[in-house]
Write an enzyme that holds these catalytic residues in place. Structure first.
Site, PDB file in Angstrom:
ATOM      1  N   GLU A 261      -5.371  -5.252  10.663  1.00 38.58           N
ATOM      2  CA  GLU A 261      -4.347  -4.246  10.892  1.00 38.58           C
ATOM      3  C   GLU A 261      -4.616  -3.537  12.215  1.00 38.58           C
ATOM      4  OE1 GLU A 261      -2.357  -2.970   7.058  1.00 38.58           O
ATOM      5  OE2 GLU A 261      -4.151  -1.746   7.187  1.00 38.58           O
TER       6      GLU A 261
ATOM      7  N   GLY B 111       2.811  -1.225   4.312  1.00 36.25           N
ATOM      8  CA  GLY B 111       2.874   0.202   4.005  1.00 36.25           C
ATOM      9  C   GLY B 111       4.303   0.633   3.746  1.00 36.25           C
ATOM     10  N   GLY B 112       4.940   1.215   4.767  1.00 39.07           N
ATOM     11  CA  GLY B 112       6.280   1.798   4.633  1.00 39.07           C
ATOM     12  C   GLY B 112       7.290   0.933   3.886  1.00 39.07           C
TER      13      GLY B 112
ATOM     14  N   ASN C 110       0.871  -1.184   0.000  1.00 36.87           N
ATOM     15  CA  ASN C 110       0.000   0.000   0.000  1.00 36.87           C
ATOM     16  C   ASN C 110       0.903   1.228   0.000  1.00 36.87           C
ATOM     17  OD1 ASN C 110      -1.818   2.030   0.513  1.00 36.87           O
ATOM     18  ND2 ASN C 110      -2.263   1.392   2.631  1.00 36.87           N
ATOM     19  N   TRP C 111       0.981   1.880  -1.155  1.00 38.06           N
ATOM     20  CA  TRP C 111       1.923   2.998  -1.286  1.00 38.06           C
ATOM     21  C   TRP C 111       1.369   4.296  -0.694  1.00 38.06           C
ATOM     22  CZ3 TRP C 111       3.786   2.198  -7.083  1.00 38.06           C
ATOM     23  CH2 TRP C 111       4.456   0.967  -7.170  1.00 38.06           C
ATOM     24  N   LYS C 112       0.112   4.267  -0.296  1.00 28.45           N
ATOM     25  CA  LYS C 112      -0.530   5.447   0.320  1.00 28.45           C
ATOM     26  C   LYS C 112      -0.315   6.691  -0.554  1.00 28.45           C
ATOM     27  CE  LYS C 112       0.182   3.341   4.797  1.00 28.45           C
ATOM     28  NZ  LYS C 112       0.131   3.489   6.226  1.00 28.45           N
TER      29      LYS C 112
ATOM     30  N   HIS D 209      -9.390   1.095   5.015  1.00 24.19           N
ATOM     31  CA  HIS D 209      -8.108   1.235   5.723  1.00 24.19           C
ATOM     32  C   HIS D 209      -8.317   2.151   6.938  1.00 24.19           C
ATOM     33  CE1 HIS D 209      -3.977   2.387   6.574  1.00 24.19           C
ATOM     34  NE2 HIS D 209      -3.609   1.314   5.901  1.00 24.19           N
TER      35      HIS D 209
ATOM     36  N   SER E  35       3.502  -2.459  10.390  1.00 16.92           N
ATOM     37  CA  SER E  35       4.960  -2.479  10.563  1.00 16.92           C
ATOM     38  C   SER E  35       5.600  -3.821  10.178  1.00 16.92           C
ATOM     39  CB  SER E  35       5.335  -2.073  11.983  1.00 16.92           C
ATOM     40  OG  SER E  35       4.910  -0.740  12.224  1.00 16.92           O
TER      41      SER E  35
ATOM     42  N   GLY F  51       2.543   1.939  10.848  1.00 16.37           N
ATOM     43  CA  GLY F  51       3.486   3.043  10.695  1.00 16.37           C
ATOM     44  C   GLY F  51       4.176   3.440  11.991  1.00 16.37           C
TER      45      GLY F  51
ATOM     46  N   GLU G  39      -6.700   4.515   8.062  1.00 15.78           N
ATOM     47  CA  GLU G  39      -6.493   5.950   7.794  1.00 15.78           C
ATOM     48  C   GLU G  39      -7.744   6.559   7.170  1.00 15.78           C
ATOM     49  OE1 GLU G  39      -2.849   5.434   5.640  1.00 15.78           O
ATOM     50  OE2 GLU G  39      -1.846   4.869   7.504  1.00 15.78           O
TER      51      GLU G  39
END
Ligand code: PEP
Length: 251
Positions: free
Chosen positions: A167, A234-235, A9-11, A95, A213, A173, A97
């Site tokens: 999640e 993610g990251g 997920n490149w957000k 998600h 993470s 993150g 966010e």
């Protein structure tokens, strides 16, 4: 046997040229990977360019969200028809966010999940508790609420095509990963819920990813758990080498 699905997920990261360059690097690093389904989820604006770049490869395309209507006066929104046309086979829905910053609720999640299925796009439906909810001992109540209401009204076939991403919000993150045992406990619980709504055999076939993470050095211990069938990353998906190491966790 469930084939693991690992999605990046490149957000809200990467310009179009950066997105193409990232996926081009990734392609070379995962060319021999056959035992994991690999997905990337760039921002809307990069979907077409990334779709072109992954043609003929083993990487599939996902969007990070969508609206539930096919078209109309919904300024700023993107429809499932548009995603399908761009080559998306998956879409991330709900998600944390989006729940936190954009007022996503179980009701809107459910509308989006159902709409994605109408266009044969596989939703990756995210569920997870916040830190205060875990500390209050209400993790399972929250997960049950997200799962039951998010999946409401799906046919058996749609359930089988739905991916669930557990999640824990406190692990996204933050560098804090749920321990493999903590993750397994919730994954097992989600599978029990699906078994109760549908059947044990359907529950046994549904893919449940872990996200929060995940890094090259913790993916293998998470994947060793019986109910963890992949990851939403993610990251660590923003760097081709680290994402490839996660995808190739068995190597
Ligand atoms: C995510 O955004 O879904 C996620 C799990 O992020 P990170 O891997 O950075 O925690």
């Amino acid at each position: 046997m469930r084939k693991p699905i690992i999605a990046g997920n490149w957000k809200m990261n990467k310009t179009i040229s950066e997105a193409v360059s990232l996926v081009n690097s990734l392609k070379g690093l995962v060319v021999n990977t056959t035992d994991v389904e690999i997905i990337v989820a760039p921002s809307y604006i990069s979907l077409s360019a990334v779709a072109d770049a992954i043609k003929g490869s083993n990487i599939k395309l996902s969007a990070q969200d969508m609206y539930w209507e096919k078209n109309g006066a919904f300024t700023g929104e993107i429809s499932p028809l548009m995603l399908k046309d761009t080559g998306c086979q998956f879409v991330i829905i709900g998600h944390s966010e989006r729940r936190l910053y954009f007022a996503e609720t179980n009701e809107t999640v459910n509308k989006k999940v159902k709409s994605a299925h109408e266009y044969s796009i596989r939703p990756i439906m995210c569920v997870g508790e916040k830190l205060e909810e875990r500390e209050a001992g209400t993790t399972k109540d929250i997960i049950k609420d997200h799962v039951i209401n998010g999946l409401s009204g799906l046919t058996e076939e749609q359930m089988l095509a739905t991916v669930i991403a557990y999640e824990p919000v406190w692990a996204i993150g933050t560098g804090k990963t749920a321990t493999p045992d903590q993750a397994q406990e919730v994954h097992g619980f989600i599978r029990e819920l699906i078994s109760g709504i549908y059947s044990p055999s359907i529950a046994d076939s549904v893919i449940i990813q872990y996200g929060g993470s995940v890094k090259p050095d913790n993916i293998a211990e998470l994947m060793a758990k019986p109910d963890i069938d992949g990851g939403l990353i993610g990251g660590a998906s923003l760097d081709a080498e680290s994402f490839a190491k996660i995808v190739n966790y068995k190597a």
